[in-house]
Scaffold this motif. Structure first.
Motif, short mmCIF file in Angstrom:
data_model
loop_
_atom_site.label_atom_id
_atom_site.label_comp_id
_atom_site.label_asym_id
_atom_site.label_seq_id
_atom_site.Cartn_x
_atom_site.Cartn_y
_atom_site.Cartn_z
N GLY A 74 7.86 2.84 -12.78
CA GLY A 74 7.54 3.06 -11.37
C GLY A 74 6.35 3.96 -11.15
O GLY A 74 6.12 4.43 -10.03
N PHE A 75 5.55 4.21 -12.20
CA PHE A 75 4.40 5.11 -12.08
C PHE A 75 3.08 4.37 -11.88
O PHE A 75 2.05 5.01 -11.63
CB PHE A 75 4.30 6.01 -13.31
N VAL A 76 3.07 3.07 -12.05
CA VAL A 76 1.85 2.27 -11.88
C VAL A 76 2.20 1.00 -11.12
O VAL A 76 3.25 0.39 -11.37
CB VAL A 76 1.21 1.91 -13.24
N VAL A 77 1.34 0.62 -10.19
CA VAL A 77 1.51 -0.63 -9.44
C VAL A 77 0.17 -1.33 -9.36
O VAL A 77 -0.89 -0.72 -9.59
CB VAL A 77 2.05 -0.39 -8.01
N ASP A 78 0.20 -2.62 -9.04
CA ASP A 78 -1.03 -3.35 -8.78
C ASP A 78 -1.59 -2.91 -7.43
O ASP A 78 -0.86 -2.86 -6.44
CB ASP A 78 -0.78 -4.86 -8.77
N GLY A 79 -2.89 -2.63 -7.43
CA GLY A 79 -3.48 -2.12 -6.20
C GLY A 79 -4.53 -3.02 -5.60
O GLY A 79 -5.41 -2.56 -4.90
N GLY A 80 -4.48 -4.32 -5.88
CA GLY A 80 -5.47 -5.24 -5.33
C GLY A 80 -6.29 -5.88 -6.42
O GLY A 80 -6.11 -5.63 -7.61
N VAL A 81 -7.24 -6.72 -6.02
CA VAL A 81 -8.07 -7.47 -6.96
C VAL A 81 -9.53 -7.19 -6.65
O VAL A 81 -9.94 -7.13 -5.49
CB VAL A 81 -7.79 -8.98 -6.85
N ASP A 82 -10.34 -6.98 -7.72
CA ASP A 82 -11.75 -6.69 -7.48
C ASP A 82 -12.52 -7.96 -7.16
O ASP A 82 -12.04 -9.07 -7.31
CB ASP A 82 -12.36 -5.96 -8.68
N GLU A 83 -13.74 -7.77 -6.71
CA GLU A 83 -14.60 -8.90 -6.37
C GLU A 83 -15.12 -9.58 -7.64
O GLU A 83 -15.34 -8.93 -8.66
CB GLU A 83 -15.78 -8.43 -5.52
N ILE A 84 -15.34 -10.88 -7.56
CA ILE A 84 -15.91 -11.60 -8.70
C ILE A 84 -17.40 -11.29 -8.77
O ILE A 84 -18.14 -11.47 -7.81
CB ILE A 84 -15.71 -13.12 -8.56
N THR A 85 -17.84 -10.76 -9.92
CA THR A 85 -19.26 -10.42 -10.09
C THR A 85 -19.92 -11.33 -11.12
O THR A 85 -21.00 -11.05 -11.59
CB THR A 85 -19.40 -8.96 -10.54
N GLY A 86 -19.27 -12.41 -11.44
CA GLY A 86 -19.80 -13.34 -12.44
C GLY A 86 -18.69 -14.27 -12.88
O GLY A 86 -17.66 -14.39 -12.22
N ARG A 87 -18.88 -14.91 -13.97
CA ARG A 87 -17.87 -15.82 -14.47
C ARG A 87 -16.70 -15.03 -15.06
O ARG A 87 -16.82 -13.92 -15.52
CB ARG A 87 -18.48 -16.73 -15.54
N GLY A 88 -15.54 -15.66 -15.07
CA GLY A 88 -14.36 -15.03 -15.64
C GLY A 88 -13.33 -14.69 -14.60
O GLY A 88 -13.52 -14.89 -13.40
N ARG A 89 -12.22 -14.19 -15.09
CA ARG A 89 -11.10 -13.85 -14.20
C ARG A 89 -11.38 -12.55 -13.46
O ARG A 89 -12.02 -11.64 -13.98
CB ARG A 89 -9.82 -13.70 -15.02
N ARG A 90 -10.86 -12.48 -12.24
CA ARG A 90 -10.94 -11.22 -11.51
C ARG A 90 -9.93 -10.24 -12.09
O ARG A 90 -8.87 -10.62 -12.57
CB ARG A 90 -10.67 -11.45 -10.02
N SER A 91 -10.25 -8.96 -12.03
CA SER A 91 -9.38 -7.93 -12.58
C SER A 91 -8.49 -7.34 -11.49
O SER A 91 -8.92 -7.15 -10.36
CB SER A 91 -10.22 -6.81 -13.21
N THR A 92 -7.26 -7.06 -11.87
CA THR A 92 -6.32 -6.42 -10.95
C THR A 92 -6.48 -4.90 -11.05
O THR A 92 -6.48 -4.33 -12.14
CB THR A 92 -4.88 -6.80 -11.29
N TYR A 93 -6.62 -4.27 -9.92
CA TYR A 93 -6.69 -2.82 -9.90
C TYR A 93 -5.29 -2.24 -10.11
O TYR A 93 -4.30 -2.75 -9.59
CB TYR A 93 -7.25 -2.32 -8.57
N LEU A 94 -5.24 -1.14 -10.84
CA LEU A 94 -4.00 -0.42 -11.06
C LEU A 94 -4.05 0.87 -10.24
O LEU A 94 -5.10 1.52 -10.13
CB LEU A 94 -3.83 -0.09 -12.54
N ASP A 95 -2.93 1.22 -9.67
CA ASP A 95 -2.90 2.40 -8.82
C ASP A 95 -1.58 3.14 -9.00
O ASP A 95 -0.63 2.63 -9.58
CB ASP A 95 -3.07 2.00 -7.35
N LEU A 96 -1.55 4.35 -8.46
CA LEU A 96 -0.34 5.15 -8.45
C LEU A 96 0.42 4.85 -7.17
O LEU A 96 -0.17 4.94 -6.08
CB LEU A 96 -0.71 6.63 -8.51
#
Length: 388
Positions: A51-73
């Motif tokens: 319970g110390f880390v959660v997904d905090g959204g998805v970053d913008e695509i800056t090129g090819r590949g998968r978007r990264s999920t932000y981690l947050d408290l």
């Protein structure tokens, strides 16, 4: 007790980075921790389960590949409250454990005749500022105009706050909140705020020139605490002006009395720099104030060897007025003059910010200890997450 393993320390390292930089991606975590992708992924999943880390959204695509999920408290991890309990103004700042502001409250300090009444008033203010916070209150640090020993005992408070001398205030507040409570001086909290915002500062001194003169110092970026109540009581030293001590000229109460004795009809100390005055008495007051600042800086320059000396508090604007004369006189009397600065200071809020930084250091260290001890705890209690 089973000692923490390397896996536990890796998990704690990942948590440290999340606490310092969230929201951030897994790739940023890998870069900042220096750990492998597999190690970071495993630690993140364990922290997520705790319970110390959660997904905090998805970053913008800056090129090819998968978007990264932000981690947050997550907000449910809790919050902290930093309090500036001044003689005139009280400020409360509540943040999450990442240090992001939830809300702050700044009000005139109520006139209290009983410690218990003041404690209830302070706890009500904390409740107001924490109204939208999630999770439990983890730590309270209250900064006061006085010297503090051991986080509990107040010495030499402002005249209007004499009833708070001793340990009564700390005990009364802690009895009303479900969290640890520590006290500190307003000068220490102000200097801690400066140190946190500028990691390059090694040795510094700070004078809080407000209701009373209060002092703080640091060596190697660490606050100097001292071992007796005498430490920090710089106001009792001679100012270099007649029989006046430093507190007589570098506190609002003392300087206002001195100015009135010199014939200036002032309702408040701010009129010294906001209103025109008869030239001779006003000049005499400014000369005395300048001499007191020069004396104070000399004292710390020859004893602590600070790189910088800061002035904060209600008299800060008047320090700005006389600073050119102060520097000129110090250049004539010291072989090396520390840099003298008047720090940005929002009454009631800047000191509360420093108190919050103290809260965060304590709460984050406690959280890290909980993570390091989680494996042993789980073995004993069959809990799925560390108790914090």
């Amino acid at each position: 007790m089973t000692n923490p393993t390397s896996r536990d320390y890796n998990k704690a390292s990942v948590l440290d980075v999340v606490l310092s930089h969230a929201p951030l991606t897994r790739n940023q975590l890998i870069e900042l921790t220096g750990l492998s992708k597999a190690t970071v992924s495993r630690a993140v999943e364990e922290l997520r389960a705790d319970g110390f880390v959660v997904d905090g959204g998805v970053d913008e695509i800056t090129g090819r590949g998968r978007r990264s999920t932000y981690l947050d408290l997550p907000g449910t991890t809790g919050h902290v409250a930093g309090v500036s309990f001044g003689a005139r103004t009280t400020g409360v700042l509540v943040t999450d454990l990442r240090g992001r502001e939830i809300q702050h409250v700044t009000v005139p300090t109520a006139d209290h005749h009983e410690v218990q009444d003041a404690a209830r008033w302070l706890v009500d203010l904390i409740g107001q500022a924490a109204r939208s916070a999630q999770g439990p209150l983890r730590q309270v640090v209250a900064a006061v105009p006085g010297r503090v020993r051991g986080g509990t005992e107040i010495f030499g408070p402002a005249e209007s706050m004499k009833i708070f001398a001793g340990t009564g205030l700390q005990r009364a507040v802690e009895a009303l909140v479900d969290a640890p409570v520590l006290l500190d001086s307003d000068a220490n909290a102000s200097l801690l705020a400066i140190l946190t915002d500028d990691a390059t500062i090694r040795n510094a001194a700070l004078f809080s020139v407000s209701t009373i003169l209060n002092f703080a110092g640091c060596t190697d970026h660490e606050l100097a605490r001292g071992s007796t109540p005498t430490f920090g009581d710089i106001g009792v030293l001679s100012s270099g002006v007649g029989d006046k001590n430093l507190d007589d000229l570098l506190s609002t109460r003392g300087l206002l009395r001195f100015a009135r004795q010199r014939g200036l009809d002032l309702e408040r100390v701010e009129d010294l720099w906001l209103q025109p005055h008869a030239e001779a008495p006003h000049a005499e007051v400014l000369r005395a104030f300048t001499t007191a600042i020069v004396t104070a800086v000399r004292v710390v320059a020859v004893t602590l060897d600070p790189e910088s000396v800061y002035f904060v508090g209600r008299l800060r604007p008047l320090v700005d007025v006389v600073l050119p004369q102060v520097r000129e006189r110090l250049d004539q009397s010291l072989p090396a003059v520390p840099e003298i600065r008047t720090g940005p200071h929002q009454i009631g809020l800047s000191t509360a910010q420093g108190a919050v930084y103290a809260c965060l250091t304590i709460a984050q260290e406690r959280l890290r200890d909980a993570v390091l001890g989680a494996r042993h705890q789980n073995r004993l209690t069959e809990r799925s997450a560390p108790a914090f």
